[in-house]
Design a protein around this motif. Structure first.
Motif, PDB file in Angstrom:
ATOM      1  N   PRO A 294       5.592   8.413  -6.448  1.00 36.02           N
ATOM      2  CA  PRO A 294       4.806   8.344  -5.201  1.00 36.02           C
ATOM      3  C   PRO A 294       4.208   6.951  -4.990  1.00 36.02           C
ATOM      4  O   PRO A 294       4.016   6.520  -3.858  1.00 36.02           O
ATOM      5  N   LEU A 295       3.976   6.257  -6.083  1.00 36.73           N
ATOM      6  CA  LEU A 295       3.371   4.926  -5.978  1.00 36.73           C
ATOM      7  C   LEU A 295       4.235   3.983  -5.145  1.00 36.73           C
ATOM      8  O   LEU A 295       3.720   3.100  -4.445  1.00 36.73           O
ATOM      9  N   LEU A 296       5.556   4.194  -5.205  1.00 35.90           N
ATOM     10  CA  LEU A 296       6.467   3.344  -4.439  1.00 35.90           C
ATOM     11  C   LEU A 296       6.212   3.512  -2.939  1.00 35.90           C
ATOM     12  O   LEU A 296       6.099   2.539  -2.188  1.00 35.90           O
ATOM     13  N   ILE A 297       6.098   4.790  -2.530  1.00 34.00           N
ATOM     14  CA  ILE A 297       5.835   5.062  -1.104  1.00 34.00           C
ATOM     15  C   ILE A 297       4.480   4.470  -0.718  1.00 34.00           C
ATOM     16  O   ILE A 297       4.316   3.859   0.335  1.00 34.00           O
ATOM     17  N   PHE A 298       3.526   4.636  -1.631  1.00 33.93           N
ATOM     18  CA  PHE A 298       2.185   4.137  -1.376  1.00 33.93           C
ATOM     19  C   PHE A 298       2.219   2.614  -1.145  1.00 33.93           C
ATOM     20  O   PHE A 298       1.614   2.097  -0.187  1.00 33.93           O
ATOM     21  N   ALA A 299       2.955   1.917  -2.002  1.00 37.34           N
ATOM     22  CA  ALA A 299       3.023   0.462  -1.877  1.00 37.34           C
ATOM     23  C   ALA A 299       3.644   0.068  -0.539  1.00 37.34           C
ATOM     24  O   ALA A 299       3.140  -0.825   0.162  1.00 37.34           O
ATOM     25  N   VAL A 300       4.721   0.773  -0.161  1.00 35.70           N
ATOM     26  CA  VAL A 300       5.397   0.455   1.104  1.00 35.70           C
ATOM     27  C   VAL A 300       4.454   0.680   2.281  1.00 35.70           C
ATOM     28  O   VAL A 300       4.322  -0.161   3.190  1.00 35.70           O
ATOM     29  N   VAL A 301       3.737   1.842   2.237  1.00 36.03           N
ATOM     30  CA  VAL A 301       2.807   2.148   3.339  1.00 36.03           C
ATOM     31  C   VAL A 301       1.703   1.098   3.418  1.00 36.03           C
ATOM     32  O   VAL A 301       1.344   0.625   4.494  1.00 36.03           O
ATOM     33  N   LEU A 302       1.179   0.706   2.260  1.00 36.94           N
ATOM     34  CA  LEU A 302       0.097  -0.287   2.246  1.00 36.94           C
ATOM     35  C   LEU A 302       0.560  -1.602   2.878  1.00 36.94           C
ATOM     36  O   LEU A 302      -0.163  -2.198   3.683  1.00 36.94           O
ATOM     37  N   ILE A 303       1.777  -2.023   2.530  1.00 38.34           N
ATOM     38  CA  ILE A 303       2.256  -3.297   3.077  1.00 38.34           C
ATOM     39  C   ILE A 303       2.479  -3.187   4.589  1.00 38.34           C
ATOM     40  O   ILE A 303       2.020  -4.021   5.366  1.00 38.34           O
ATOM     41  N   LEU A 304       3.123  -2.073   5.003  1.00 39.16           N
ATOM     42  CA  LEU A 304       3.376  -1.899   6.443  1.00 39.16           C
ATOM     43  C   LEU A 304       2.073  -1.827   7.233  1.00 39.16           C
ATOM     44  O   LEU A 304       1.894  -2.510   8.247  1.00 39.16           O
ATOM     45  N   ALA A 305       1.142  -0.993   6.738  1.00 39.04           N
ATOM     46  CA  ALA A 305      -0.142  -0.827   7.437  1.00 39.04           C
ATOM     47  C   ALA A 305      -0.883  -2.155   7.453  1.00 39.04           C
ATOM     48  O   ALA A 305      -1.494  -2.528   8.462  1.00 39.04           O
ATOM     49  N   GLY A 306      -0.814  -2.881   6.349  1.00 34.82           N
ATOM     50  CA  GLY A 306      -1.524  -4.160   6.263  1.00 34.82           C
ATOM     51  C   GLY A 306      -1.018  -5.151   7.284  1.00 34.82           C
ATOM     52  O   GLY A 306      -1.800  -5.774   8.002  1.00 34.82           O
ATOM     53  N   VAL A 307       0.316  -5.249   7.387  1.00 37.78           N
ATOM     54  CA  VAL A 307       0.891  -6.196   8.353  1.00 37.78           C
ATOM     55  C   VAL A 307       0.499  -5.788   9.772  1.00 37.78           C
ATOM     56  O   VAL A 307       0.125  -6.612  10.615  1.00 37.78           O
ATOM     57  N   GLN A 308       0.512  -4.471  10.023  1.00 39.60           N
ATOM     58  CA  GLN A 308       0.162  -4.001  11.368  1.00 39.60           C
ATOM     59  C   GLN A 308      -1.298  -4.290  11.693  1.00 39.60           C
ATOM     60  O   GLN A 308      -1.619  -4.721  12.799  1.00 39.60           O
ATOM     61  N   LEU A 309      -2.178  -4.031  10.723  1.00 44.35           N
ATOM     62  CA  LEU A 309      -3.598  -4.300  10.953  1.00 44.35           C
ATOM     63  C   LEU A 309      -3.807  -5.783  11.244  1.00 44.35           C
ATOM     64  O   LEU A 309      -4.579  -6.160  12.124  1.00 44.35           O
ATOM     65  N   PHE A 310      -3.105  -6.594  10.517  1.00 44.70           N
ATOM     66  CA  PHE A 310      -3.221  -8.041  10.679  1.00 44.70           C
ATOM     67  C   PHE A 310      -2.806  -8.453  12.102  1.00 44.70           C
ATOM     68  O   PHE A 310      -3.529  -9.163  12.791  1.00 44.70           O
ATOM     69  N   CYS A 311      -1.639  -7.944  12.523  1.00 44.68           N
ATOM     70  CA  CYS A 311      -1.160  -8.258  13.878  1.00 44.68           C
ATOM     71  C   CYS A 311      -2.118  -7.711  14.923  1.00 44.68           C
ATOM     72  O   CYS A 311      -2.383  -8.353  15.943  1.00 44.68           O
ATOM     73  N   PHE A 312      -2.651  -6.508  14.662  1.00 43.83           N
ATOM     74  CA  PHE A 312      -3.587  -5.896  15.598  1.00 43.83           C
ATOM     75  C   PHE A 312      -4.828  -6.773  15.746  1.00 43.83           C
ATOM     76  O   PHE A 312      -5.347  -6.976  16.845  1.00 43.83           O
ATOM     77  N   GLY A 313      -5.270  -7.316  14.622  1.00 45.59           N
ATOM     78  CA  GLY A 313      -6.434  -8.207  14.642  1.00 45.59           C
ATOM     79  C   GLY A 313      -6.159  -9.440  15.488  1.00 45.59           C
ATOM     80  O   GLY A 313      -6.997  -9.860  16.289  1.00 45.59           O
ATOM     81  N   LEU A 314      -4.954  -9.996  15.345  1.00 45.82           N
ATOM     82  CA  LEU A 314      -4.611 -11.178  16.138  1.00 45.82           C
ATOM     83  C   LEU A 314      -4.580 -10.847  17.627  1.00 45.82           C
ATOM     84  O   LEU A 314      -5.108 -11.587  18.450  1.00 45.82           O
ATOM     85  N   LEU A 315      -3.978  -9.671  17.949  1.00 49.82           N
ATOM     86  CA  LEU A 315      -3.931  -9.250  19.355  1.00 49.82           C
ATOM     87  C   LEU A 315      -5.339  -9.057  19.904  1.00 49.82           C
ATOM     88  O   LEU A 315      -5.656  -9.482  21.013  1.00 49.82           O
ATOM     89  N   ALA A 316      -6.180  -8.375  19.093  1.00 51.64           N
ATOM     90  CA  ALA A 316      -7.558  -8.129  19.526  1.00 51.64           C
ATOM     91  C   ALA A 316      -8.290  -9.447  19.753  1.00 51.64           C
ATOM     92  O   ALA A 316      -9.082  -9.588  20.683  1.00 51.64           O
ATOM     93  N   GLU A 317      -7.979 -10.411  18.927  1.00 53.05           N
ATOM     94  CA  GLU A 317      -8.613 -11.732  19.066  1.00 53.05           C
ATOM     95  C   GLU A 317      -8.225 -12.354  20.417  1.00 53.05           C
ATOM     96  O   GLU A 317      -9.065 -12.894  21.131  1.00 53.05           O
ATOM     97  N   MET A 318      -6.930 -12.258  20.760  1.00 54.27           N
ATOM     98  CA  MET A 318      -6.484 -12.795  22.051  1.00 54.27           C
ATOM     99  C   MET A 318      -7.151 -12.043  23.197  1.00 54.27           C
ATOM    100  O   MET A 318      -7.609 -12.636  24.164  1.00 54.27           O
TER     101      MET A 318
END
Ligand code: UDP
Ligand code: MG
Length: 347
Positions: A294-318
């Motif tokens: 399960p840790l593998l899925i967890f790692a994948v989700v964390l990376i995907l969610a992290g990248v999305q949050l990051f992009c969301f932050g940039l969009l929110a900034e704009m």
């Protein structure tokens, strides 16, 4: 000169052909009232307000009644009263938009230096208006009424309201006993800056606080409704909750969204990468199978969610920049400017 003295001073009233006209283009005080099906209350209300103000030598005032698409003849009565009285202005909306929109329309049309809002159902007492004004004199920008002995149904109204007040206080950091009380006084510069949506009129103190206003409350009288029916029930609680989330969002993210989203995004991505590295070591270093972990899925989700949050932050900034710049809104509010020349100096 104190605020309430300047409110009182106003320009003289002239009489022409039996009609009274206020000469002042900017009255000291605007009393803003949303009206939705309050035909029996209207004449008593306007009379009571005028009486209370005149008793306290407040001459320079206007009453701005906003008819919010009433179907009981309130609009017609309001139009007739506005023709008869020089101190009354009527704003008739095209349909029923809700109390917040009606109040917002009132704010846009009010011309006073100070704005007082109250309900159109006589549950608030116009005699409290001078008390609110004198509190503004003490240097506050917003004075909110507190219905200490509120005359509404206990379970459906008082209980949700108590919980809501507690929650709003926690989330916004502005501790008031009674956010829902419509009887409030504002310096007009304050409301000029505020845009209202949803059920946001009850969050005006919180919005004003975000704008740096000084806020206080005083106990005011409250009476049961004599005529007409309340326009709200329990369903309002839900809408208020949703608006609370919006306010919490505005308060935290408005100026630096990337600080919040960027932090969580980075944290989540890094955690995902760390777990990924650990799994890589297991697979290639120790030759262990990692496919069903399960840790593998967890790692994948964390990376995907992290990248999305990051992009969301940039969009929110704009978005935030567009929001501030499109309205010419600075990210600060000046209370006063002192010095011999408060304008800009050249070279
Ligand atoms: N109101 C309005 N539009 C609406 C509902 C209410 O302008 O869609 C006005 C209503 O006429 C009253 C005030 O908002 O002056 C507060 O409404 P109400 O007394 O029903 O609320 P309560 O005091 O029960 O919370
Ligand atoms: Mg009411």
């Amino acid at each position: 000169m104190s605020l309430s003295t300047s409110v009182r001073k106003g320009l003289p009233i002239v009489k022409t052909d039996g009609e009274e006209w206020l000469l002042s283009s900017q009255p000291g005080l605007s009393v803003v009232i949303p009206i939705y099906n309050e035909v029996e209350n209207l004449p008593h209300l306007i009379h009571a307000i005028a009486l209370s103000l005149q008793d306290n030598q407040i001459d320079s005032y206007e009453i701005v009644c906003v008819d919010d698409g009433s179907s009981d003849g309130s609009a017609e009565l309001l139009k007739q009263l506005a023709r008869e009285r020089s101190d009354l202005r009527a704003v008739i909306l095209r349909r029923n938009y809700g109390q917040t929109a009606a109040m917002s329309a009132g704010f846009h049309h009010a011309r006073g230096k100070v704005i007082v809002t109250l309900d159109g159902d006589l549950q608030n007492d116009p005699k409290d208006i001078p008390l609110l004004l004198s509190k503004l004199d003490d240097g506050y920008d917003l004075v909110s009424g507190w219905r200490k002995e509120r005359q509404d149904a206990k379970v459906t109204r008082l209980l949700p309201s108590r919980i809501a007040n507690w929650l709003i206080g926690k989330v916004t950091g502005v501790k008031l006993h009674d956010y829902g009380c419509s009887l409030k006084a504002y310096r007009s510069e304050l409301v000029a800056d505020l845009n209202l949506y949803g059920e946001l009129h009850r969050f005006l103190p919180a919005l004003a606080f975000i704008e740096g206003a000084r806020i206080t409350e005083i106990p005011v009288s409250h009476y049961p409704r004599r005529y007409g029916r309340s326009k709200y029930g329990l369903d309002r609680t839900f809408r208020v909750l949703m608006d609370l989330i919006t306010i919490a969002f505005i308060k935290t993210f408005l100026t630096r969204p990337m600080h919040v989203f960027g932090f969580f995004g980075l944290f989540s991505t890094l955690a995902g990468i760390a777990i990924g590295a650990y799994l890589t070591f297991l697979k290639y270093g120790l030759q262990e199978g990692i496919r069903d972990r399960p840790l593998l899925i967890f790692a994948v989700v964390l990376i995907l969610a992290g990248v999305q949050l990051f992009c969301f932050g940039l969009l929110a900034e704009m978005l935030m920049r567009t929001y501030h710049e499109a309205q010419g809104r600075p990210i600060y509010r000046v209370r006063e400017l002192l010095g011999s020349d408060s304008g800009k100096t050249v070279s």
